[in-house]
Design an enzyme around this catalytic site. Structure first.
Site, PDB file in Angstrom:
ATOM      1  N   HIS A  97      -9.354  11.953   3.594  1.00 53.05           N
ATOM      2  CA  HIS A  97      -8.342  12.684   2.837  1.00 53.05           C
ATOM      3  C   HIS A  97      -7.829  13.843   3.694  1.00 53.05           C
ATOM      4  O   HIS A  97      -8.437  14.916   3.735  1.00 53.05           O
ATOM      5  CB  HIS A  97      -8.923  13.226   1.530  1.00 53.05           C
ATOM      6  N   HIS A 107      -8.640   4.271   3.922  1.00 50.23           N
ATOM      7  CA  HIS A 107      -9.931   3.716   3.516  1.00 50.23           C
ATOM      8  C   HIS A 107     -10.238   2.519   4.402  1.00 50.23           C
ATOM      9  O   HIS A 107      -9.337   1.773   4.802  1.00 50.23           O
ATOM     10  CB  HIS A 107      -9.865   3.267   2.052  1.00 50.23           C
ATOM     11  N   HIS A 157       0.113  -2.132  10.398  1.00 50.60           N
ATOM     12  CA  HIS A 157       0.012  -3.568  10.143  1.00 50.60           C
ATOM     13  C   HIS A 157      -0.013  -4.382  11.434  1.00 50.60           C
ATOM     14  O   HIS A 157      -0.692  -5.423  11.486  1.00 50.60           O
ATOM     15  CB  HIS A 157       1.148  -4.022   9.227  1.00 50.60           C
TER      16      HIS A 157
END
Length: 321
Positions: A97, A107, A157
């Protein structure tokens, strides 16, 4: 080849070390404190938490290696034939965070799970296909921006795709879709972020190749995330951006407590609550029926980035600097 739990454990411990060291360097001031713990039913772990760093308001990176006598309901809902089995699980899980709202939350986890023959299974049946240990790998990583940048989503990605492609051309699209489906807040009708990859029950290639794929995913996290941190950590922000970050963190909390299978499994199996919930942000806010004003940067998150998209094959046109 039977699973080599010692090799898995050694890799995961080294992965936790390397990730924590890299995050401390990226933060430039914060340090992880380690908390070693044991579990009465079997096993234990080491939880590492950084709080109030220069870049990371809170970062948790945990390793666990735990055992149990009977699988909880969350682990057997899709595998009723494993109900009541003893089990063993190893994994590294992290949630980061950042303080700056322009740096995304992230995550990741990589894990190994084994369900063993029931204690009362006759020896002759333990040798059968049905009663042999069932094992699988799982994990992945996903990105939760508050203010979206195409450059960041594309990099994220493409790094995930590069981790998958050497192990099979169909893995990235399959696990990208799985991530989009899994990290979707059903009660809100919206994605948690821009996704990434997520997989579970992975064992078809056999242990050696499955473990090789797990290592590829675990090793890809830092190259996927740290360049984004470096690009955004000095971006100026004010109270408006901070308020929006805290509001969107509420979605993160809702997913973890309502839907996340790992959280539910940990709590149902009598896991260590402090370590399970170290993923939660230090500050969060909820507002009643709040909607972003049309045309604002906050609305752009919903209109552009919380939509399923083939980010890995997106060109650089329109990328925000």
């Amino acid at each position: 080849m039977p699973p080599d739990l010692n090799a898995v454990s050694s890799y995961l411990l080294a992965l936790q070390d390397s990730i924590c060291a890299a995050l401390e360097r990226a933060d430039g001031g914060g340090k992880f404190r380690e908390d070693r713990w044991s579990r009465p039913e079997g096993g234990g772990g080491r939880s590492r938490v950084m709080e109030n760093g220069a870049v990371f308001e809170k970062a948790g990176v945990g390793f666990s290696h735990v055992t149990g006598k009977s699988l909880p309901p969350s682990a057997t809902a899709h595998r009723p034939e494993l109900a009541g089995r003893p089990w063993e699980a190893l994994g590294v899980s992290l949630v980061l965070h950042p303080r700056n709202p322009y740096v995304p939350t992230s995550h990741a986890n990589v894990r190994f799970f084994c369900a063993k023959p029931a204690a009362d299974t006759p020896i002759e049946n333990q040798k059968s296909k049905i009663e042999n240990p069932h094992w699988w790998f799982g994990g992945g990583f996903d990105l939760t921006p508050y203010y979206g940048f195409e450059e960041d989503a594309v990099h994220w990605h493409r790094t995930a795709k590069a981790a998958c492609d050497p192990h099979g051309p169909g893995l990235y699209p399959k696990f990208k879709q799985w991530c989009d489906d899994y990290f979707f807040l059903r009660h809100r009708g919206e994605p948690r972020g821009v996704g990434g990859i997520f997989f579970d029950d992975f064992n078809a290639p056999g242990f050696v190749d499955s473990f090789r794929f797990l290592r590829s995913v675990g090793d890809a996290f830092l190259p996927a995330y740290l360049p984004i941190v470096a690009r955004r950590q000095a971006t100026p922000y004010g109270e408006r951006e901070r308020d929006f970050q805290l509001y969107r963190r509420g979605r993160y909390v809702e997913f973890n407590l309502v839907q996340d299978r790992g959280t539910i499994f940990g709590l149902q199996s009598g896991g260590r609550t402090e370590s399970i919930l170290m993923s939660l942000p230090p500050l969060v806010a909820w507002r009643y029926d709040w909607q972003p004003a049309p045309g604002t940067p906050e609305a752009r998150l919903y209109d552009v980035f919380l939509k399923p998209r083939d980010w890995a094959n997106t060109g650089n046109e329109g990328v925000r600097d």
